[in-house]
Design an enzyme around this catalytic site. Structure first.
Site, PDB file in Angstrom:
ATOM      1  N   HIS A 399       0.817  -1.208   0.000  1.00  0.00           N
ATOM      2  CA  HIS A 399       0.000   0.000   0.000  1.00  0.00           C
ATOM      3  C   HIS A 399       0.854   1.262   0.000  1.00  0.00           C
ATOM      4  CE1 HIS A 399       0.536   1.121   4.310  1.00  0.00           C
ATOM      5  NE2 HIS A 399       0.573  -0.185   4.527  1.00  0.00           N
ATOM      6  N   CYS A 418       2.521  -5.032   6.878  1.00  0.00           N
ATOM      7  CA  CYS A 418       2.261  -4.760   5.464  1.00  0.00           C
ATOM      8  C   CYS A 418       3.476  -4.083   4.832  1.00  0.00           C
ATOM      9  CB  CYS A 418       1.028  -3.880   5.309  1.00  0.00           C
ATOM     10  SG  CYS A 418      -0.524  -4.728   5.674  1.00  0.00           S
TER      11      CYS A 418
END
Length: 508
Positions: A399, A418
């Protein structure tokens, strides 16, 4: 070490190019990285080896052989004893040479050969040795048919050479291990304590030269002056270790140079083992993230077509190793906050400063069972404007992020697991290039509008999250990164100890 001759089988595409392609995967090139004026303050101290837990000798349930077990001649038995002993060292399965093979009878030698084949081709670990977040697992492999044919045709050497993973990156690391084993056989290197500066002279400079020359054939090995040639050698070493290539011999550089050669060998052994877990062939179009180096590289065939810095999980919030496919990109994604982050970080901030959640765009959502969860609106989302989704068991994804300062650091392990991306817009355009309804101008206008939209990709692209802390050039020169999760130490110990267990099993 026996040099592997060229094999008739095709070498698969990843890392079949130059060392620059490998470097693009594991570390930003110096020209791409704006070095901070001051090196990071924290000292890079090598982690101590993790004490191993006892590994029991687990009885292997009998399995019907796929073909009859072959019987070895006396010559073949002796040939295999030498081949396996050499190859265990060459492939990084053991630090020291095995001495029991000459005593094995034909049946025991067959068991030892089959065990060695499985270890080289698919890894030494047993299923129970894998951590949950080591989500890359080797495929099932039965070495018996090919071994039986090799025995019948008396082609044991060729059979042995066919076993390792079909990647040039693996081959170059094997060559690198041989170089470090040769250094260890000559006594390794001593500990440096001084930090000489450019222009200085004396015995400390001479010792620095000698130390650098052990790993770098281009480094000047003699002389007592810190001149321009030595400065460049220091910078090359810093790049190999993933440090700021400023040329200053500070605490981090000294710590990296003082890692014992035996620990470097174990680090290589751990990375060789991970190569064995990869599938027989990697998809030609793929996104690869080196978790340890915090770098993302996009490959088309054997060529890197895009590379960028990333931010990966901090120790304690490790980014898992996994293989999946990116199937869609969420533009302007809201952030559904994981319960663990909300509990540990956000609710305490709200308690300490009432109104914190509202000021930062968080909504409190009733879960319907008396509980509450948090969602951050897309306008202030910690995910930025792009989220790259792929199915996995760890709830991680790639992301964007509004926190851009983290990309200027050399140590970029600070996420909750992440992978944050330096150039997510570029990656989105590349991933959607084959999707007619999402040309670049449509992507840009959708992002600008601020509405949350999921862009399904016409052609999903494979994504590999991998943990590489050692990699080698075609000449066998090895670059290293820290082992931030201590996975190298655990894995190398497991490989050695499983090898020791199999010696007991083969002798039965």
């Amino acid at each position: 070490m026996n040099q592997r001759p060229a094999l008739s089988r095709r070498r698969l595409p990843w890392c079949t190019g130059t060392f620059a392609a490998i470097a693009a995967l594991v570390a930003p090139a110096a020209a791409q990285v704006a070095a901070p004026a001051v090196p990071p303050a924290s000292t890079q101290v090598p982690a101590s080896p993790v004490p191993p837990a006892p590994v029991p000798v687990i009885p292997v349930p009998p399995v019907a052989p796929s073909v009859p077990l072959p019987t070895l001649s006396a010559v073949q038995r002796q040939q295999l004893a030498t081949l396996i002993a050499d190859d265990e060292l060459a492939q990084g399965l053991r630090l020291t040479r095995r001495t029991d093979l000459d005593t094995l009878d034909s049946a025991a030698m067959v068991r030892a050969a089959l065990d060695h084949a499985r270890a080289v081709h698919a890894g030494r670990l047993m299923p129970e040795d894998f951590q949950k977040d080591w989500g890359v697992r080797p495929t099932t492999y039965d070495p018996l048919p090919a071994f039986a044919e090799a025995v019948s045709r008396d082609r044991l050497s060729s059979w042995l050479r066919s076993l390792p993973p079909p990647y040039q990156g693996y081959d170059t690391l094997v060559a690198g291990l041989a170089r470090y084993r040769a250094i260890a056989d000559k006594g390794g290197w001593g500990t440096l304590t001084a930090t000489p500066a450019f222009g200085s002279r004396g015995a400390d400079v001479a010792r620095l030269r000698e130390r650098l020359a052990l790993e770098d054939p281009q480094a000047p090995s003699s002389g007592d002056t810190f001149d321009a040639a030595l400065l460049e050698a220091v910078r090359r070493a810093q790049r190999r270790y993933g440090l700021n290539p400023a040329g200053q011999v500070g605490a981090q550089t000294l710590a990296a140079l003082n890692v014992p050669v035996e620990r470097r060998m174990r680090q290589i052994m751990a990375n060789l083992e991970r190569w064995r877990w990869l599938p027989p062939e990697l998809d030609k179009k793929r996104v690869q993230v080196n978790i340890a180096a915090a770098v993302l590289t996009v490959f088309d065939g054997d060529e890197p077509v895009m590379s960028m810095r990333a931010v990966t999980g901090r120790p304690g919030n490790e980014t898992p190793m996994l293989i999946s496919k990116i199937n869609s990109i969420v533009l302007n994604p809201p952030w559904n906050v994981p319960t663990s982050i909300a509990t540990k970080e956000l609710w305490p901030k709200e308690k300490a400063s009432p109104g914190y959640l509202k000021r930062n765009g968080f909504r409190v959502i009733d879960t319907g069972n008396g509980g509450k969860r948090l969602q951050q609106s897309s306008e202030k989302s910690a995910l930025g404007r792009y989220k790259f989704d792929f199915p996995n068991d760890f709830a991680v994804y790639l992301h964007d992020t509004p926190a851009r300062s983290g990309f200027s650091r050399f140590d970029r392990l600070s996420s909750h697991g992440c992978v944050r991306l330096e150039k997510p817009a570029d990656l989105a355009r590349l991933m959607l290039r084959d999707t007619p309804e999402w040309p670049p101008e449509t992507i840009d206008s959708t992002v600008a509008a601020g509405k949350t939209v999921r862009a399904a990709m016409a052609t999903p692209v494979s994504v590999y999250l991998l943990y590489w802390t050692a990699f080698a050039s075609p000449s066998g020169q090895v670059g290293f990164r820290e082992d931030p999760y201590s996975w190298d130490a655990r894995l190398a110990v497991s490989v050695e100890r499983r090898s020791a267990v199999q010696v007991q099993v083969a002798a039965r």
